[in-house]
Every structure is written in C-alpha cells, then in structure tokens.
Scaffold this motif. Structure first.
Motif, mmCIF file in Angstrom:
data_model
loop_
_atom_site.group_PDB
_atom_site.id
_atom_site.type_symbol
_atom_site.label_atom_id
_atom_site.label_comp_id
_atom_site.label_asym_id
_atom_site.label_seq_id
_atom_site.Cartn_x
_atom_site.Cartn_y
_atom_site.Cartn_z
ATOM 1 N N ILE A 24 0.861 -1.184 0.000
ATOM 2 C CA ILE A 24 0.000 0.000 0.000
ATOM 3 C C ILE A 24 0.897 1.233 0.000
ATOM 4 O O ILE A 24 1.707 1.412 0.911
ATOM 5 C CB ILE A 24 -0.917 0.059 1.249
ATOM 6 C CG1 ILE A 24 -1.881 -1.118 1.313
ATOM 7 C CG2 ILE A 24 -1.677 1.400 1.293
ATOM 8 C CD1 ILE A 24 -3.054 -1.053 0.387
ATOM 9 N N THR A 61 -8.072 3.780 -3.057
ATOM 10 C CA THR A 61 -9.145 4.060 -2.107
ATOM 11 C C THR A 61 -8.863 5.389 -1.430
ATOM 12 O O THR A 61 -7.744 5.631 -0.973
ATOM 13 C CB THR A 61 -9.253 2.933 -1.052
ATOM 14 O OG1 THR A 61 -9.371 1.682 -1.722
ATOM 15 C CG2 THR A 61 -10.457 3.143 -0.141
ATOM 16 N N SER A 72 -7.962 1.426 8.379
ATOM 17 C CA SER A 72 -8.762 0.659 7.418
ATOM 18 C C SER A 72 -7.915 -0.331 6.623
ATOM 19 O O SER A 72 -8.344 -1.461 6.369
ATOM 20 C CB SER A 72 -9.466 1.611 6.453
ATOM 21 O OG SER A 72 -10.327 2.472 7.164
ATOM 22 N N GLU A 73 -6.738 0.089 6.202
ATOM 23 C CA GLU A 73 -5.889 -0.738 5.328
ATOM 24 C C GLU A 73 -5.010 -1.717 6.110
ATOM 25 O O GLU A 73 -4.612 -2.740 5.587
ATOM 26 C CB GLU A 73 -4.989 0.153 4.467
ATOM 27 C CG GLU A 73 -5.740 1.039 3.503
ATOM 28 C CD GLU A 73 -6.397 0.268 2.366
ATOM 29 O OE1 GLU A 73 -5.965 -0.852 2.048
ATOM 30 O OE2 GLU A 73 -7.368 0.805 1.797
ATOM 31 N N ASP A 77 0.712 -3.455 5.718
ATOM 32 C CA ASP A 77 0.812 -3.363 4.261
ATOM 33 C C ASP A 77 1.440 -2.048 3.809
ATOM 34 O O ASP A 77 1.952 -1.943 2.700
ATOM 35 C CB ASP A 77 -0.560 -3.515 3.602
ATOM 36 C CG ASP A 77 -1.085 -4.940 3.684
ATOM 37 O OD1 ASP A 77 -0.276 -5.861 3.916
ATOM 38 O OD2 ASP A 77 -2.299 -5.135 3.519
ATOM 39 N N ALA A 106 -4.964 5.518 -0.509
ATOM 40 C CA ALA A 106 -4.296 4.236 -0.312
ATOM 41 C C ALA A 106 -4.248 3.578 -1.677
ATOM 42 O O ALA A 106 -5.284 3.306 -2.284
ATOM 43 C CB ALA A 106 -5.066 3.367 0.670
ATOM 44 N N ARG A 108 -3.183 0.373 -3.595
ATOM 45 C CA ARG A 108 -2.766 -1.031 -3.508
ATOM 46 C C ARG A 108 -1.928 -1.332 -4.746
ATOM 47 O O ARG A 108 -2.371 -1.093 -5.864
ATOM 48 C CB ARG A 108 -3.990 -1.940 -3.434
ATOM 49 C CG ARG A 108 -3.730 -3.391 -3.699
ATOM 50 C CD ARG A 108 -3.167 -4.209 -2.582
ATOM 51 N NE ARG A 108 -3.952 -4.232 -1.374
ATOM 52 C CZ ARG A 108 -3.487 -4.736 -0.228
ATOM 53 N NH1 ARG A 108 -2.275 -5.237 -0.160
ATOM 54 N NH2 ARG A 108 -4.230 -4.743 0.842
#
Length: 113
Positions: A24, A61, A72-73, A77, A106, A108
């Motif tokens: 992330i 996101t 949240s993530e 990561d 974020a 990914r």
C-alpha cells in the motif's frame, strides 16, 4: 491503454516496494493523482539515482485522513517495519496538515517483474 505515472519515493520506502513487502502506497489526493486507477502502472524512482521500480495499481481508495487510512488498510501493508503510530508520525512528517486536509489515497500495488 495503460497509463504510466512517474513518482518519487524515499529510499527506505522504495526498498520495501522493490522487495514486495510494501503493498500500500500512501499519497495525498493531489490533482495530478485524480485519474490514478486500477490497471495503471507506477514507476517509482529514488530522486537523484537511476533506481526505478514498476508496480501495477490494483486499487485506489480515498480516505479523509491518514489515521483512517492506516486503521482501514492495516499498517503492515503500508510499512511492515514500524508500528502504526510511528507510521502515522512518519507520514505526517512528509505531509503537513494542509496537505492531509486534501484527503489521503491508499494505492494497492503489486510489483511488476
């Protein structure tokens, strides 16, 4: 057509991305990142060097702030080498409150071989 975005990254984070352990990437929602989307490629570079690492964007996101993003993530990561609180301090040292107020992204990523 795949879009390629060139972004600079500090050495410590570049090394984590290159190793595949940082999945992330955290950025401020700057206007030049507004069109960043799944399927795009990011070429990360360490400023002042020839080092480069390409990743595929798997999703983007948006969050209202860095704290919500980390919660949240999952901090592992973002940076598996330091605690959540240290990450929050590190991110806020890079991006001041006026930048954070723009929103947090974020991203990914998956390393391209």
């Amino acid at each position: 057509m795949t879009r390629v975005h060139d972004l600079n990254l500090y050495r410590q984070y570049f090394d984590l991305v290159a190793a595949g352990t940082k999945t992330i990437e955290v950025r401020v929602k700057y206007p030049h990142l507004a069109d960043l989307a799944a399927g795009d490629t990011i070429c990360f570079r360490v400023k002042g060097t020839d080092d480069a690492c390409e990743v595929r964007v798997e999703r983007v996101t948006e969050y209202p702030d860095f704290e919500t993003l980390l919660d949240s993530e999952g901090p592992a990561d973002v940076n598996p080498t330091v605690t959540r609180d240290q990450q929050l301090a590190n991110i806020r040292a890079i991006y001041g409150p006026e930048k954070e107020s723009l929103g947090a992204l974020a991203i990914r990523i998956a390393r391209l071989v």
